[in-house]
Design a protein around this motif. Structure first.
Motif, PDB file in Angstrom:
ATOM      1  N   THR A 204      20.014   7.365  -3.892  1.00  0.00           N
ATOM      2  CA  THR A 204      19.996   8.229  -5.715  1.00  0.00           C
ATOM      3  C   THR A 204      20.535   6.981  -6.858  1.00  0.00           C
ATOM      4  O   THR A 204      20.598   7.213  -7.420  1.00  0.00           O
ATOM      5  N   ARG A 205      21.547   6.163  -5.760  1.00  0.00           N
ATOM      6  CA  ARG A 205      22.703   5.242  -6.475  1.00  0.00           C
ATOM      7  C   ARG A 205      22.125   4.158  -7.404  1.00  0.00           C
ATOM      8  O   ARG A 205      22.444   3.487  -8.152  1.00  0.00           O
ATOM      9  N   TYR A 206      20.425   3.641  -6.853  1.00  0.00           N
ATOM     10  CA  TYR A 206      20.129   2.691  -7.217  1.00  0.00           C
ATOM     11  C   TYR A 206      19.439   3.275  -8.266  1.00  0.00           C
ATOM     12  O   TYR A 206      19.300   3.084  -9.032  1.00  0.00           O
ATOM     13  N   VAL A 207      18.056   4.303  -7.873  1.00  0.00           N
ATOM     14  CA  VAL A 207      17.649   4.940  -9.173  1.00  0.00           C
ATOM     15  C   VAL A 207      18.271   5.483 -10.240  1.00  0.00           C
ATOM     16  O   VAL A 207      17.345   5.224 -11.172  1.00  0.00           O
ATOM     17  N   GLU A 208      18.968   6.275 -10.262  1.00  0.00           N
ATOM     18  CA  GLU A 208      19.369   6.167 -11.558  1.00  0.00           C
ATOM     19  C   GLU A 208      20.175   4.947 -12.417  1.00  0.00           C
ATOM     20  O   GLU A 208      19.874   5.233 -13.411  1.00  0.00           O
TER      21      GLU A 208
ATOM     22  N   GLN B 285       1.043  -1.407   0.115  1.00  0.00           N
ATOM     23  CA  GLN B 285      -0.069   0.308  -0.326  1.00  0.00           C
ATOM     24  C   GLN B 285       0.986   1.368  -0.213  1.00  0.00           C
ATOM     25  O   GLN B 285       0.136   2.704  -0.477  1.00  0.00           O
ATOM     26  N   ASP B 286       2.304   1.216   1.220  1.00  0.00           N
ATOM     27  CA  ASP B 286       3.594   2.576   0.931  1.00  0.00           C
ATOM     28  C   ASP B 286       3.527   2.581  -0.347  1.00  0.00           C
ATOM     29  O   ASP B 286       4.502   3.151  -0.378  1.00  0.00           O
ATOM     30  N   THR B 287       4.029   1.726  -1.885  1.00  0.00           N
ATOM     31  CA  THR B 287       4.442   1.635  -2.580  1.00  0.00           C
ATOM     32  C   THR B 287       3.873   1.686  -3.464  1.00  0.00           C
ATOM     33  O   THR B 287       4.047   2.879  -4.438  1.00  0.00           O
ATOM     34  N   ILE B 288       2.728   1.523  -4.133  1.00  0.00           N
ATOM     35  CA  ILE B 288       1.967   0.947  -5.163  1.00  0.00           C
ATOM     36  C   ILE B 288       1.856   2.649  -5.312  1.00  0.00           C
ATOM     37  O   ILE B 288       1.319   3.723  -4.695  1.00  0.00           O
ATOM     38  N   GLY B 289       1.758   3.230  -7.217  1.00  0.00           N
ATOM     39  CA  GLY B 289       1.381   4.609  -7.010  1.00  0.00           C
ATOM     40  C   GLY B 289       2.675   5.003  -6.934  1.00  0.00           C
ATOM     41  O   GLY B 289       2.761   6.070  -7.916  1.00  0.00           O
ATOM     42  N   ARG B 290       3.698   5.102  -6.788  1.00  0.00           N
ATOM     43  CA  ARG B 290       4.932   6.423  -5.977  1.00  0.00           C
ATOM     44  C   ARG B 290       6.125   5.800  -7.117  1.00  0.00           C
ATOM     45  O   ARG B 290       5.938   4.463  -7.870  1.00  0.00           O
ATOM     46  N   LYS B 291       6.834   6.585  -7.094  1.00  0.00           N
ATOM     47  CA  LYS B 291       8.351   6.095  -7.755  1.00  0.00           C
ATOM     48  C   LYS B 291       9.183   6.032  -7.458  1.00  0.00           C
ATOM     49  O   LYS B 291       9.464   6.119  -5.936  1.00  0.00           O
ATOM     50  N   LEU B 292      10.712   5.844  -7.807  1.00  0.00           N
ATOM     51  CA  LEU B 292      11.636   4.890  -7.232  1.00  0.00           C
ATOM     52  C   LEU B 292      12.462   5.860  -6.439  1.00  0.00           C
ATOM     53  O   LEU B 292      12.784   5.867  -5.174  1.00  0.00           O
ATOM     54  N   ASP B 293      12.618   7.044  -7.257  1.00  0.00           N
ATOM     55  CA  ASP B 293      12.750   8.863  -6.355  1.00  0.00           C
ATOM     56  C   ASP B 293      12.563   8.578  -5.022  1.00  0.00           C
ATOM     57  O   ASP B 293      13.054   9.187  -3.957  1.00  0.00           O
TER      58      ASP B 293
END
Length: 82
Positions: free
Chosen positions: A47-51, A34-42
């Protein structure tokens, strides 16, 4: 089935928002579905993983194919796939 996969799995829309995340991903980031769905990786990862993951996402969108890559993770199991 995805919750038992030996890999971290997320499904994202072309807008970058997570539509599905398996148990391995949720456990690694310490969040609920519930806390994750709809959100972006950012919003969820350092940041080291998101990029790295955004580059893979862009490649998936351009090639219109499934791509699997190993990404180092600060945990005993060291792979994430997109």
């Amino acid at each position: 089935i995805l919750d038992h996969a030996p890999a971290t799995v997320t499904v994202k829309g072309t807008d970058g928002r997570i539509r599905l995340a398996n148990l391995d991903f949720l456990t690694r980031i310490g969040r609920t579905q519930q806390d994750t769905i709809g959100r972006k990786l950012d919003d969820l990862l350092p940041t080291r993983y998101v990029e790295k993951l955004k580059l893979l996402d862009d490649e998936v969108i351009r090639s219109k194919s499934v791509i699997q890559r190993e990404i180092q993770w600060d945990a005993p199991r060291t792979h994430m796939t997109t």
